[in-house]
Scaffold this motif. Structure first.
Motif, PDB file in Angstrom:
ATOM      1  N   UNK A  22      41.332  65.266   0.829  1.00  0.00           N
ATOM      2  CA  UNK A  22      40.903  66.589   0.378  1.00  0.00           C
ATOM      3  C   UNK A  22      41.352  67.728   1.258  1.00  0.00           C
ATOM      4  N   UNK A  23      42.616  67.670   1.732  1.00  0.00           N
ATOM      5  CA  UNK A  23      43.129  68.820   2.484  1.00  0.00           C
ATOM      6  C   UNK A  23      43.479  69.933   1.487  1.00  0.00           C
ATOM      7  N   UNK A  24      43.357  71.178   1.938  1.00  0.00           N
ATOM      8  CA  UNK A  24      43.641  72.309   1.054  1.00  0.00           C
ATOM      9  C   UNK A  24      45.133  72.522   0.857  1.00  0.00           C
ATOM     10  N   UNK A  25      45.916  72.190   1.888  1.00  0.00           N
ATOM     11  CA  UNK A  25      47.360  72.403   1.787  1.00  0.00           C
ATOM     12  C   UNK A  25      48.067  71.572   2.851  1.00  0.00           C
ATOM     13  N   UNK A  73      47.682  68.272 -15.905  1.00  0.00           N
ATOM     14  CA  UNK A  73      47.965  67.475 -14.711  1.00  0.00           C
ATOM     15  C   UNK A  73      47.924  68.396 -13.499  1.00  0.00           C
ATOM     16  N   UNK A  74      47.222  67.949 -12.462  1.00  0.00           N
ATOM     17  CA  UNK A  74      47.063  68.750 -11.250  1.00  0.00           C
ATOM     18  C   UNK A  74      47.473  67.909 -10.040  1.00  0.00           C
ATOM     19  N   UNK A  75      48.157  68.533  -9.097  1.00  0.00           N
ATOM     20  CA  UNK A  75      48.596  67.821  -7.910  1.00  0.00           C
ATOM     21  C   UNK A  75      47.527  67.764  -6.836  1.00  0.00           C
ATOM     22  N   UNK A  76      47.701  66.854  -5.906  1.00  0.00           N
ATOM     23  CA  UNK A  76      46.929  66.828  -4.660  1.00  0.00           C
ATOM     24  C   UNK A  76      47.837  67.397  -3.591  1.00  0.00           C
ATOM     25  N   UNK A  77      47.367  68.331  -2.750  1.00  0.00           N
ATOM     26  CA  UNK A  77      46.026  68.875  -2.631  1.00  0.00           C
ATOM     27  C   UNK A  77      45.509  69.561  -3.898  1.00  0.00           C
ATOM     28  N   UNK A  78      44.203  69.450  -4.091  1.00  0.00           N
ATOM     29  CA  UNK A  78      43.464  69.926  -5.265  1.00  0.00           C
ATOM     30  C   UNK A  78      43.066  71.373  -5.008  1.00  0.00           C
ATOM     31  N   UNK A  79      43.938  72.334  -5.399  1.00  0.00           N
ATOM     32  CA  UNK A  79      43.722  73.746  -5.076  1.00  0.00           C
ATOM     33  C   UNK A  79      42.723  74.401  -6.027  1.00  0.00           C
ATOM     34  N   UNK A  80      41.677  75.048  -5.503  1.00  0.00           N
ATOM     35  CA  UNK A  80      40.646  75.646  -6.354  1.00  0.00           C
ATOM     36  C   UNK A  80      41.163  76.610  -7.414  1.00  0.00           C
ATOM     37  N   UNK A  81      42.086  77.519  -7.040  1.00  0.00           N
ATOM     38  CA  UNK A  81      42.561  78.515  -8.005  1.00  0.00           C
ATOM     39  C   UNK A  81      43.353  77.858  -9.136  1.00  0.00           C
ATOM     40  N   UNK A  82      44.138  76.828  -8.805  1.00  0.00           N
ATOM     41  CA  UNK A  82      44.917  76.105  -9.823  1.00  0.00           C
ATOM     42  C   UNK A  82      43.971  75.364 -10.760  1.00  0.00           C
ATOM     43  N   UNK A  83      42.980  74.684 -10.184  1.00  0.00           N
ATOM     44  CA  UNK A  83      42.006  73.930 -10.983  1.00  0.00           C
ATOM     45  C   UNK A  83      41.225  74.870 -11.894  1.00  0.00           C
ATOM     46  N   UNK A  84      40.820  76.013 -11.359  1.00  0.00           N
ATOM     47  CA  UNK A  84      40.075  77.012 -12.142  1.00  0.00           C
ATOM     48  C   UNK A  84      40.880  77.441 -13.374  1.00  0.00           C
ATOM     49  N   UNK A 113      36.728  60.432 -11.657  1.00  0.00           N
ATOM     50  CA  UNK A 113      37.121  59.040 -11.458  1.00  0.00           C
ATOM     51  C   UNK A 113      38.246  58.962 -10.431  1.00  0.00           C
ATOM     52  N   UNK A 114      37.955  58.342  -9.291  1.00  0.00           N
ATOM     53  CA  UNK A 114      38.951  58.217  -8.213  1.00  0.00           C
ATOM     54  C   UNK A 114      38.502  57.090  -7.298  1.00  0.00           C
ATOM     55  N   UNK A 115      39.431  56.258  -6.860  1.00  0.00           N
ATOM     56  CA  UNK A 115      39.060  55.136  -5.987  1.00  0.00           C
ATOM     57  C   UNK A 115      38.828  55.572  -4.546  1.00  0.00           C
ATOM     58  N   UNK A 116      39.203  56.805  -4.200  1.00  0.00           N
ATOM     59  CA  UNK A 116      38.994  57.324  -2.846  1.00  0.00           C
ATOM     60  C   UNK A 116      37.681  58.094  -2.766  1.00  0.00           C
ATOM     61  N   UNK A 117      36.766  57.659  -1.887  1.00  0.00           N
ATOM     62  CA  UNK A 117      35.492  58.349  -1.699  1.00  0.00           C
ATOM     63  C   UNK A 117      35.714  59.784  -1.245  1.00  0.00           C
ATOM     64  N   UNK A 118      36.685  59.974  -0.344  1.00  0.00           N
ATOM     65  CA  UNK A 118      36.960  61.313   0.178  1.00  0.00           C
ATOM     66  C   UNK A 118      37.485  62.230  -0.919  1.00  0.00           C
ATOM     67  N   UNK A 119      38.354  61.689  -1.769  1.00  0.00           N
ATOM     68  CA  UNK A 119      38.893  62.489  -2.874  1.00  0.00           C
ATOM     69  C   UNK A 119      37.776  62.875  -3.849  1.00  0.00           C
ATOM     70  N   UNK A 120      36.868  61.939  -4.134  1.00  0.00           N
ATOM     71  CA  UNK A 120      35.748  62.243  -5.045  1.00  0.00           C
ATOM     72  C   UNK A 120      34.897  63.373  -4.480  1.00  0.00           C
ATOM     73  N   UNK A 121      34.645  63.323  -3.171  1.00  0.00           N
ATOM     74  CA  UNK A 121      33.842  64.372  -2.529  1.00  0.00           C
ATOM     75  C   UNK A 121      34.530  65.728  -2.615  1.00  0.00           C
ATOM     76  N   UNK A 122      35.850  65.742  -2.372  1.00  0.00           N
ATOM     77  CA  UNK A 122      36.570  67.017  -2.386  1.00  0.00           C
ATOM     78  C   UNK A 122      36.617  67.615  -3.792  1.00  0.00           C
ATOM     79  N   UNK A 123      36.886  66.772  -4.788  1.00  0.00           N
ATOM     80  CA  UNK A 123      36.909  67.256  -6.178  1.00  0.00           C
ATOM     81  C   UNK A 123      35.529  67.803  -6.548  1.00  0.00           C
TER      82      UNK A 123
END
Length: 265
Positions: free
Chosen positions: A106-109, A246-257, A151-161
Motif C-alpha cells: 500500500x505505498x502511495x507511489x 482496471x486500476x494499477x498498484x500503487x492504489x492512488x486515491x484520486x484515480x480510484x475516486x 478481494x485480495x490475498x495480501x492483508x496489507x493490500x486489503x488494509x490499504x484499499x
C-alpha cells in the motif's frame, strides 16, 4: 481527522542515507511547497522518529544501512500505531520482483531516480487525498451505505484499499482472500461493488469476474480490478470479458475516486 489548508501544512520524513540524494530530494520537496521536512538515514532512526513525531508521509530510499524499504514497511505496517502511515519510495531500483512487496503493502507511489517534479507533486496530492476525508460524489448511491467486497490475498493490500475507500465515505466493506471466498460472501450478502486483485491463489481475479458475470443474480455488480501489472495484455482481455475498470498498484486515491464515479454513476 485533521483538515489541511494547503500542501505546506504537510509534514514529511525523508529516509535517505546519501547526503547528495538527501539534498536533491529536499530541494525538490521545498520547490513543491513542502516546508516541514525531517530526516533519518536508517530503519532504526525512522522507527524511533515515528514513535515521537509521526509525519504525514514517509519518503524512503530502497536500500538503507540496516535493511531495505521492504523491511521498513513491514515494521510500519505490523505496528497498530503506524499501520496506516502514508509511504512513498524513491529509488533507482528497476527490478519488478524487488518492488512487488512495496506495491502490495500500500505505498502511495514508487518514483524512479531521477524523478520528475510532476510525479512528485502527484504523490504529494495523493497523500493529501488520504488525509482529508471527502465523500465521493455519486448520483445513484450514498457512499455511507455503499456495500463493497474487497478481494485480495495480501492483508496489507486489503488494509490499504479499505483505508482509501474509507476516506471517500465508504465504510461498509467486507473482505475475501481469494475468488472462492468472495463467491461464498457474494452468495450470502448483497454488494454494490467488487474490488478485486488480479493475481490470487485458489481463484484469481479473471476467474472471479467470469463466475460473477455468468451468475444472473450477481452479473449486475460492477467490478474494479486492481493489479501491479496494469499494462499487462491479459488485463485488456479481461476488460473485454466484464471488468468495469482496471486500476494499477500503487492504489492512488484520486484515480480510484474518478474510476468509481464513472462505473457507479
Amino acid at each position: 481527522m485533521s483538515t489541511y489548508a494547503a500542501i505546506s501544512d504537510l509534514s514529511f520524513l525523508l529516509v535517505e542515507p546519501s547526503d547528495t540524494q538527501r539534498k536533491i530530494i529536499t530541494k525538490a520537496l521545498d520547490d513543491a511547497g513542502i516546508k516541514q521536512i525531517e530526516h533519518s538515514s536508517t530503519i532504526e532512526e525512522t522507527i524511533r522518529s515515528l514513535a515521537s513525531f509521526p509525519p504525514d508521509l514517509i519518503i524512503s530510499s530502497m536500500y538503507l544501512p540496516d535493511g531495505s524499504a521492504n523491511d521498513l514497511i513491514d515494521q510500519i505496517r505490523n505496528n497498530k500505531k503506524t499501520e496506516h502511515q502514508c509511504f512513498m519510495l524513491i529509488s533507482s531500483e528497476r527490478n519488478r520482483e524487488h518492488l512487488e512487496h512495496l506495491r502490495q503493502s500500500g505505498v502511495l507511489a514508487i518514483l524512479p531516480k531521477p524523478f520528475s517534479q510532476k510525479d512528485l507533486k502527484r504523490a504529494i496530492h495523493a497523500t493529501l487525498d488520504l488525509i482529508v476525508e471527502e465523500d465521493i460524489d455519486l448520483e445513484l448511491f450514498d457512499p455511507g451505505t455503499l456495500r463493497v467486497l474487497v478481494t485480495d490475498d495480501s492483508r496489507l493490500a486489503r488494509k490499504h484499499v479499505s483505508k482509501t475507500l474509507n476516506t471517500m465515505g465508504i465504510k461498509a466493506i467486507e473482505f475475501a482472500e481469494n475468488g472462492k471466498e468472495a463467491i461464498v460472501l457474494l452468495k450470502k450478502m448483497e454488494f454494490d461493488l467488487i474490488v478485486t486483485d488480479y493475481n490470487m491463489p485458489e481463484m484469481d481475479g479473471r476467474e472471479l469476474t467470469e463466475a460473477v458475470r455468468l451468475d444472473p443474480a450477481l452479473a449486475h455488480i460492477p467490478i474494479l480490478m486492481v493489479s501491479s501489472n496494469s499494462e499487462d495484455s491479459k488485463l485488456s482481455n479481461i476488460a473485454q470479458e466484464g471488468v468495469d475498470a482496471i486500476c494499477g498498484k500503487p492504489f492512488e486515491p484520486s484515480v480510484v475516486r474518478d474510476l468509481l464515479a464513472k462505473i457507479l454513476n
